[in-house]
Scaffold this motif. Sequence first.
Motif, short mmCIF file in Angstrom:
data_model
loop_
_atom_site.label_atom_id
_atom_site.label_comp_id
_atom_site.label_asym_id
_atom_site.label_seq_id
_atom_site.Cartn_x
_atom_site.Cartn_y
_atom_site.Cartn_z
N THR A 29 4.29 -32.36 5.21
CA THR A 29 4.46 -32.16 3.76
C THR A 29 3.08 -32.23 3.10
O THR A 29 2.12 -32.78 3.65
CB THR A 29 5.33 -33.26 3.14
N TYR A 30 3.00 -31.69 1.87
CA TYR A 30 1.73 -31.72 1.14
C TYR A 30 1.32 -33.16 0.85
O TYR A 30 0.16 -33.54 1.01
CB TYR A 30 1.89 -30.93 -0.16
N MET A 31 2.31 -33.99 0.45
CA MET A 31 2.01 -35.39 0.11
C MET A 31 1.35 -36.11 1.29
O MET A 31 0.34 -36.78 1.13
CB MET A 31 3.31 -36.14 -0.25
N ASP A 32 1.97 -35.96 2.49
CA ASP A 32 1.45 -36.66 3.66
C ASP A 32 0.09 -36.11 4.07
O ASP A 32 -0.81 -36.87 4.41
CB ASP A 32 2.45 -36.54 4.83
N ALA A 33 -0.04 -34.78 4.04
CA ALA A 33 -1.31 -34.17 4.44
C ALA A 33 -2.44 -34.68 3.54
O ALA A 33 -3.53 -35.02 4.02
CB ALA A 33 -1.21 -32.66 4.37
N MET A 34 -2.18 -34.78 2.23
CA MET A 34 -3.21 -35.23 1.30
C MET A 34 -3.56 -36.70 1.55
O MET A 34 -4.73 -37.09 1.53
CB MET A 34 -2.73 -35.05 -0.15
N ALA A 35 -2.51 -37.50 1.84
CA ALA A 35 -2.76 -38.93 2.09
C ALA A 35 -3.61 -39.10 3.34
O ALA A 35 -4.55 -39.90 3.36
CB ALA A 35 -1.43 -39.67 2.24
N LEU A 36 -3.30 -38.33 4.41
CA LEU A 36 -4.08 -38.45 5.64
C LEU A 36 -5.51 -37.95 5.43
O LEU A 36 -6.47 -38.56 5.90
CB LEU A 36 -3.42 -37.66 6.77
N MET A 37 -5.66 -36.83 4.71
CA MET A 37 -7.00 -36.29 4.48
C MET A 37 -7.86 -37.33 3.75
O MET A 37 -9.06 -37.44 3.99
CB MET A 37 -6.95 -35.01 3.63
N LYS A 38 -7.18 -38.07 2.89
CA LYS A 38 -7.92 -39.02 2.06
C LYS A 38 -8.39 -40.22 2.90
O LYS A 38 -9.54 -40.62 2.82
CB LYS A 38 -7.03 -39.50 0.92
N SER A 39 -7.49 -40.78 3.72
CA SER A 39 -7.89 -42.06 4.32
C SER A 39 -7.68 -42.22 5.82
O SER A 39 -8.00 -43.26 6.36
CB SER A 39 -7.20 -43.21 3.58
N ALA A 40 -7.14 -41.21 6.52
CA ALA A 40 -6.94 -41.40 7.96
C ALA A 40 -8.29 -41.41 8.67
O ALA A 40 -9.18 -40.63 8.34
CB ALA A 40 -6.05 -40.30 8.52
N PRO A 41 -8.43 -42.31 9.69
CA PRO A 41 -9.75 -42.51 10.31
C PRO A 41 -10.03 -41.52 11.44
O PRO A 41 -9.91 -41.86 12.61
CB PRO A 41 -9.63 -43.93 10.87
#
Lengths: 239, 437, 403
Positions: free
Chosen positions: B81-93
Motif C-alpha cells: 500500500t502507499y501508506m506502508d511504502a511511504m513509512a518504510l521509505m522514511k525509516s526502514a534501515p
Amino acid sequence: MLKMSNIKKVFRTEVVETHALRDFSLHVKEGEFVAVTGPSGSGKTTFLNIAGLLETFTDGDYLLDGVDVRNLNDNQRSQLRNEKIGFIFQSFNLIPDLNLFDNVDVPLRYRTMNSKERKERIEHALETVGLVNRMKHIPSQLSGGQQQRVAIARALAGSPRFLLADEPTGNLDSEMAESVMSLLEDINSKGTTIIMVTHDLKLAQRTPRAIAVKDGRVTELSHVVEPVIDIATAKPAMA
Amino acid sequence: MLSYYLRLALLSIKRNPILSTLMVAAIAVGIGASMTTITVNYAMGSDPVPHKSDELFAVQVDSWDPNNPFREPNIAPDQMTYMDAMALMKSAPAKRQTAMTKTFAVIEPEDRDVRPFETTGRATYGDFFQMFEPPFLYGNGWSRESDDNLEMVTVLSRETNEKLFGGDNSVGKFVRIGGRNYKVVGVLDHYRPVPKYYDVTNGPFRDPEDYYIPFNLVAAFELSRAGNTNCWKPNNEEGFQGFLNSECVWIQFWAELPTKSEQEDYLAFLNNYANQQKELGRFPRPLNNHIQSVMQWMELQGVVDDGAQVVMWLSIMFLLVCLLNTIGLLLTKFSTKAGEIGLRRALGASKRTLFLQHIIESAMIGVAGGCVGLFLAWGGLQGIGALFGNEVQHLVRLDVTMMFTAILLAIVSALLAGIYPTWRACNIQPAVQLKTQ
Amino acid sequence: MQIRPILSALSRNKTGAILIALQIALTMTIIVNSVFMIQDRRGQMDRASGIDEANTFIYSYSGFAEDFNEKTQIPEDLNYIRQLPGVVDAVQTNSAPLTGGGWSMGLATEQGADADGVGTAIYFVDSHGLDAFGVNLLAGRNFTPDEVIWRERSETKWPGQGIITKELASDMFDGDWQAALGKTVFIAETHPINIVGIVEKMQAPWNGWNGIERTLLFPSQLLFGSGRVMVRTEPGERDRLMREVEEGLVANYDGRLIRRVQSMEEIRENSYRNHNGMNTILTTLIVCLTVITALGIVGLASFSVNRRKKQIGTRRALGARKIDIMRYFMLENFLITSFGVIVGAGMTIGLNMLLVNALDLPKLDWYYVPAGMVVLWLIGQLAVYGPAKKACQISPALATRSV
C-alpha cells in the motif's frame, strides 16, 4: 506318388543364366526309399526344393500324389507341403526359442486340428523318436542326434505320405548317423515314401534305390554290386 | 589404440546405414525437443543479477483481509500500500531501497514531424539505478535530494532517446511527458533483465519501461498508473488522496541488504512496524512479513511458467523414449556382431577392450545425435519465438552453456543407452559363437 | 490362435520386448496427456465471448493536449462514428472480453463487510453498450440515457443500476437467474445496485479466470484521460471502417492519440496466443513421438525378421502360408503392445493425477485411456506391417540352405 517329367529350372540374374536342372525326370512309387546323390552344385538341392514345393520350376510337369502342382498358387503349395510332405533338414532347423513339444507342434498349427488331437500326435511322434520325456527341453539342451530326432518327430507328426530328407546325417557323427538312418528305415517300413538327398555313397548304397544327379540330369545307380569297402573302417566319401 | 577403435566404430556405423541413421535420428530428435524446452525454462528461471541476487530483497508486509489470505496458502501480497511504502521509505534501515510503480503517458517530441507517442514509465526512487545497476549510455540517475525536492527529472531508455534525440547525448535537455517538461539526467544503454525481476507482478518477461521519473511525482501530480492494483477493503474516501490512503496494494518495494545482520534488522523493523499498525487498527492478519531474495522471489511468484515446465518434463520423457529406442536398436545391432565379438575374444581380446570398442561406437552415435539435435533445438527455439511473439524473444537464445549442455546430454544419453547392449555383447561365450558360425 | 508359443518365444527374448513395451507405455502416457491438455485448451478457446466478434473493432485513445476536454470530446467522437455509414453502433468502455485487462469487484446480495461476495468483471458503458457489443438482452431493459453518469478516475460512488449476465445472476441467486431481475445487490459492501436487465452472455476480459462468465455492466461514461471505444459495423464493413474511423478522428481533432486499432479477431488471437503456441508445441511433440516410436518398432521388427529368416523359411517349408507368417508377427507385436498399453494406462492416469495436483488441470475423461490404447495398438500394427510383409516374402527354400 511323385512323377517329374522334363523339369527345367533356370536361375536368372542380371548377368548370367544358370541351368540348375535340365530335362530332369524321375518317378518315385509309393513306399519307396530313394537316395539321391551327386556332387556339390549338381542340382540335388534344387531338385529337393522343387520336389518339396519350396521352389517353382521353369518348365516341365510334376505330379505329386496325383496332383499337378505346376499351376498351384503359394497358399495351395503351402497346404500341400503341410499335409503331404515331411521335411528333415541337415541343420535340423528347430526353432531355438520353442521347447520340443512346441517345435513338433509347428506344422500342426497350420492345420485345423483341435488341441487334444495335436497333443496326441505330438506325444506319439516324440515317442517314436524316443524323446517323449524331454518334451519341455529347448533344442540347445540336446545333442545333435537328439535334435535331428526331434526334427524327424516334427516331420512325422503330420503323418505325411512322403518324407524329404536333406543330408539328415550330414551334421552328425557316425554313431548318431546310424541311429537316425535306422529310424528312417523303420519309418519307411511302415509305408512312408522317403526321398533322401545325401552325398554319402555308403548311405546311398544302403537304400533300396539310389539315383545320382549330375549336371541337372538323373542317372540310376544299380545296387547289384555289394560294397567292397569295409564299412567299419571306411572314411566318408566326401569328407 | 583409440584411433583403431574409432575406425572400427566408423566401419560398424557404415555397415548398417539405415539402423545407424535411425539411432542418430532418435537421439537427435530427443535432444532437440528436450533442449528446446530446457533452454526456455532455463532462461525463465535464470538469475537476472548473479553478482547481487543475494543482496536484493523484495519486501512483503501482510496488510491484507482478515478473512482471506492474499493468495493461498497464506502468502502475503506481492505489492504494497502507499501508506506502508511511504513509512518504510522514511525509516526502514536499508542501505538502499525503493518503492516503485508503473505509469504511462504520451510523449510529445520537440520535433513536430515526429507524432506524439504513448509510452510506459517507471516511477521510482533514485536508489533504483544503484540497486539494479542498469547500464548508462549518458549521464546518471538522480539523487535522493531530487526525490525529496520533487525535482522533475527523468532517465530515458536507449530506444526512447533514439526516437526523441536520434541517439544523441540528451542529458540536460527537456522532454514533454504527459503534458509536463522533465529534464533528462541520464540515458540507459540496452537494458533487458530476463526475467524482469523487480516487477514480476506486471509481467516477468515484459520490456522495461521507456522512461523513469521520481516516485514522489505520482502523488504530487496524481499521475495515471498502468500496473496491477488489488484492493480488499472498499475505499470510501474521495479523490486521489483517498486512493493513496486506501488498503489497495500497487507498489513494488525492494531493499538492498548486503549483510546477514542488515537483513535481520530489516525484518525485525517490518515486524515491529506491523505491530504498531495493529494498534492503529490496521494489519488484521497474523504477522506475515518477509524479505525475499531475487531467486526466492522468482520461485514464490512462479516466474517459470507452469505450462513451460510441463512441456519440459514431457519432452524429457520423450528423450527417455528415444533412449529406449536407441537401446533396442543397439541391442539388435550388437547381436548381429556376436560372431565378430566371439572371434575377437578367441583371438585374445579382453572383455575390457571389447567393451571400450563398443562404448566408443555408442559415443560416436551420441556425438552425431547431439550435433543434429543442437540444430533441431535451434530450429525449435525459432519456432517457439514465432509462436509466442515478442515476450519470449529473450528466452529462445541458445548460449554457449546450453550448447555445451546439449552435446554433453547427447553423449551421456548415448553412453547410457550403450552400456547394457555393450555389456550383453561382451559377455558372449567365444566358443558358442564360433561353433554356430 | 498361437498365443502360447509366441509368448514362450518372447519370454526367451525378454529384453527387446520389454524395451518396445516400455516405449509404448511412455508414448501412450505422453500422447494421451498431451491430447487431453490440447483438448482442454481448445475447449477454453471455443467458448463464445458473447459479443459480435466478427464485426467489431476497438481502439484506444489518450488525450495529451492542453485543450483536450474529455467531457465534450468523447460524445463528439462517438456521435461522429455512429453516423458513419456501415457503423451499427459505438460505445466508450473501460475494457472488453478477451483484452486481458479490466476491472473486477465483489458483489453481494446482502449489505455489510461480512457478506459473501461473488467476484465479477465490470464494464462501463452508456445506453449504446448492448447494441455496440452485440449482446443479447434476455430479460429486463437497457440503460436509459439519463441513467448514464460521468465517472472520474478516483470516484468512490457507484451507479444505482446494473445489467448482469445470466451466469452471474444464476451464481448470486442459487441457480435461479430470473430471480435476479429487479433485485438489489451490493457493491463495495454498502452501495446498492438495482438489476434492471440480464444478458445472455458476455465474457470477462481475462480468459484464464474461472469466473469468466460473470460480468456486470454499469451506466457510466469515463473521464480517465484515456480509454477505449468499441465499434460494431455491418458485416463486411469492418476493415474499411477501421481505417476510416482512425483517419476521421485524427482529422477532426489531433489533441488525442488514437492507437491500437484492433479487430476483435486480432484481439482473440493475441488473447489465446499462449494457448495456440502451447498446442502447437504439444502437437509437434506428439507427431515426433509417434514417428520415433513407430520407426523404433519398424527397426526392431526388421531385425527380428532378419534374425529369424531361417526359422521363417522352416515354418514356410513346414506348410505355413504367407498369411500365417504375417499373422505371427502382427500377433507378436499385438501382444507386446498390449503389455505396453496396460502399463501405459496406469502411467497415463498417474501423470494426469500429478498434473491435476500441480496445475489444477481437470481430471482425464475416462474414454481417453481406452482411446489411447486403441491408437497405440494401431500404431504398432501399422509399424510392424512392413517388416511382417517382408517376412512373408522369405522363400521356404531358405530352409534347405545351410547358412
